[in-house]
Write a protein that holds these residues in place. Structure first.
Motif, short mmCIF file in Angstrom:
data_model
loop_
_atom_site.label_atom_id
_atom_site.label_comp_id
_atom_site.label_asym_id
_atom_site.label_seq_id
_atom_site.Cartn_x
_atom_site.Cartn_y
_atom_site.Cartn_z
N UNK A 132 54.20 -105.08 71.32
CA UNK A 132 53.41 -104.67 72.47
C UNK A 132 52.05 -105.36 72.40
N UNK A 133 51.68 -106.00 73.50
CA UNK A 133 50.43 -106.77 73.51
C UNK A 133 49.59 -106.37 74.72
N UNK B 35 49.39 -106.12 80.18
CA UNK B 35 50.14 -105.78 78.97
C UNK B 35 51.51 -106.44 79.04
N UNK B 36 52.04 -106.71 77.87
CA UNK B 36 53.41 -107.24 77.78
C UNK B 36 54.08 -106.60 76.58
N UNK B 37 55.32 -106.21 76.76
CA UNK B 37 56.08 -105.58 75.69
C UNK B 37 57.47 -106.20 75.63
N UNK C 88 49.89 -105.79 62.84
CA UNK C 88 48.84 -105.76 63.86
C UNK C 88 48.07 -107.07 63.83
N UNK C 89 47.91 -107.69 64.98
CA UNK C 89 47.26 -109.01 65.06
C UNK C 89 46.32 -109.03 66.26
N UNK C 90 45.15 -109.63 66.07
CA UNK C 90 44.22 -109.85 67.17
C UNK C 90 44.11 -111.33 67.48
N UNK D 120 48.00 -107.39 69.42
CA UNK D 120 49.45 -107.25 69.33
C UNK D 120 49.81 -106.27 68.23
N UNK D 121 50.74 -105.37 68.52
CA UNK D 121 51.30 -104.46 67.52
C UNK D 121 52.81 -104.66 67.52
#
Length: 417
Positions: A46-47, A64-66, A383-385, A410-411
């Motif tokens: 999920x972003x 958002x995009x999942x 988790x990423x930024x 992003x998770x």
């Protein structure tokens, strides 16, 4: 090209021939019992993103995009043969537009290159969501004599680069892609033939919908002390290419490099045939800090990219550039990139990563900090930024490559059953 194919066929015939009688006698008399296994994976990504202030390009700044991926990978081993299949279902939901250079963070929705049939079907689709299923692998592997032969849909990665590749021909990853576990499969026949104890020959024929959408390539590998070298040549789509890669240990560090030249036919952008260069130069080192920080640094040049950020959108309107970008001929939209990435594991549960991707020409880039929490052997959280910088677009004009990227978070949850 015919001479290349004839030489390849002759080498295959020699490699697949039975071993001498002495070698056969040394082989184990009993074949291993057949085995069958199934690996099941579920990944949810999920972003959230906030696009640059450029209403002409991004009417909605936030979105958002999942992506949900359910993947089943059965594998059967019978004697020296391995039969493997990967079947995947993907559910994608999206609102808003994340920016041109944010496209590569999540898995691509576009058709994969070098496939006779995509075997990627649409189950349901709306303006903001899609549900698809795909056969991403379907191959048979056979060990015969000195050859390891693989036929069918498979993942193939060439080169020494970590973030970039000059000779990675078959569906390479984007340098921004968050999850690099599953490279997209291509329809190919591959033979990896051991010539001597320190040299081998790798032959690949990847098949597309036509000869001009296919690839034939050969790679000869050898070692001399701590140095390895590869010489590569062949034809990708309509390009004839040749290249060389090498890597070596220098003290406690590792250095690697790739160089390739592609002879490109005349197209809408160039009236005459030309030679396009790609190169990667980099190295790695583990810093003795704590449990050790493994770091990589690379410089990449891609002659297929745009000379200036202002040229990116006009180039995308040309069929040739869009086709090359989606096929992976160039992993970056411009011509120059510098990347530094590092990993640190503080405990069996927590590991940290960080990447810096920079365009030295327009001084834009993206900083990507990340953390992974391993709950168990079956579950982990990532988790990423994505923190871009650079001049933002003005109207429809891109003033830097990564200045058009979105601020994103992003998770990802990974489950292995």
């Amino acid at each position: 090209m015919r001479r290349l194919l004839s030489a390849a066929a002759a080498t295959m015939a020699v490699a697949l021939s039975p071993l001498p009688a002495t070698a056969q006698a040394a082989a184990p008399s009993g074949a291993p019992p057949p085995t069958f296994s199934v690996r099941t994976s579920i990944k949810t990504s999920s972003m959230l993103f906030r696009a640059p202030d450029a209403p002409e390009l991004f009417p909605e700044r936030t979105g958002a995009e999942s992506v949900w991926r359910f993947r089943v990978e059965p594998e059967a081993r019978v004697g020296n043969a391995v039969f493997a299949v990967s079947y995947e279902q993907r559910l994608r939901y999206r609102t808003g537009q994340g920016g041109v250079t944010a496209v590569g963070i999540l898995p691509a929705q576009s058709a994969a290159p070098f496939r006779i049939r995509q075997l990627d079907w649409n189950l349901a689709e709306t303006s903001s969501a899609s549900w698809r299923h795909e056969i991403d692998r379907a191959s048979a592997e056979l060990h015969a004599g000195r050859a390891h032969l693989t036929i069918g849909r498979q993942a193939i990665g060439w080169g020494r680069g970590v973030m970039f590749g000059a000779v990675d021909l078959f569906a390479p990853f984007s340098p921004l892609e968050a999850d690099r576990e599953w490279r997209r499969g291509v329809d190919a026949v591959r033979a990896d033939i051991k010539l001597t104890n320190r040299s081998s020959l790798d032959l690949v024929g990847a098949v597309g919908t036509s000869w001009d959408q296919s690839a034939v390539a050969a790679r000869v590998r050898g070692y001399a002390g701590a140095v390895d070298i590869e010489v590569i040549g062949g034809r990708r789509a309509r390009d004839v290419f040749g290249g060389v890669t090498t890597s070596a240990a220098v003290g406690d560090a590792e250095l690697h490099g790739e160089l390739a030249a592609f002879r490109v036919d005349a197209d809408a952008l160039h009236a005459a045939a030309r030679v396009v260069w790609k190169a990667v130069a980099g190295g790695s080192y583990r810093f003795p800090i704590g449990s050790g920080i493994l770091a990589y640094a690379e410089y990449h040049y891609s002659g297929f990219g745009a000379a200036r950020a202002e040229d990116i959108l006009p180039l995308f309107s040309t069929p040739g550039f869009a086709e090359r970008y989606l096929r992976g001929d160039t992993q970056i939209l411009s011509r120059h990139a510098v990347a530094v990435t590092g990993f640190y594991e503080s405990s069996p549960e927590f590991s940290y990563s960080g990447s810096w991707l920079h365009n030295p020409r327009d001084h834009s880039g993206i900083v990507t900090p990340g953390v992974t929490y391993t709950v168990s052997d079956q579950m982990s959280l990532l988790g990423t930024g994505y923190l871009p910088y650079g001049r933002t677009p003005r109207g429809l004009l891109l003033r830097s490559e990564f200045g058009t990227a979105s601020l994103s978070a992003l998770l990802q949850i990974r489950l292995y059953l």
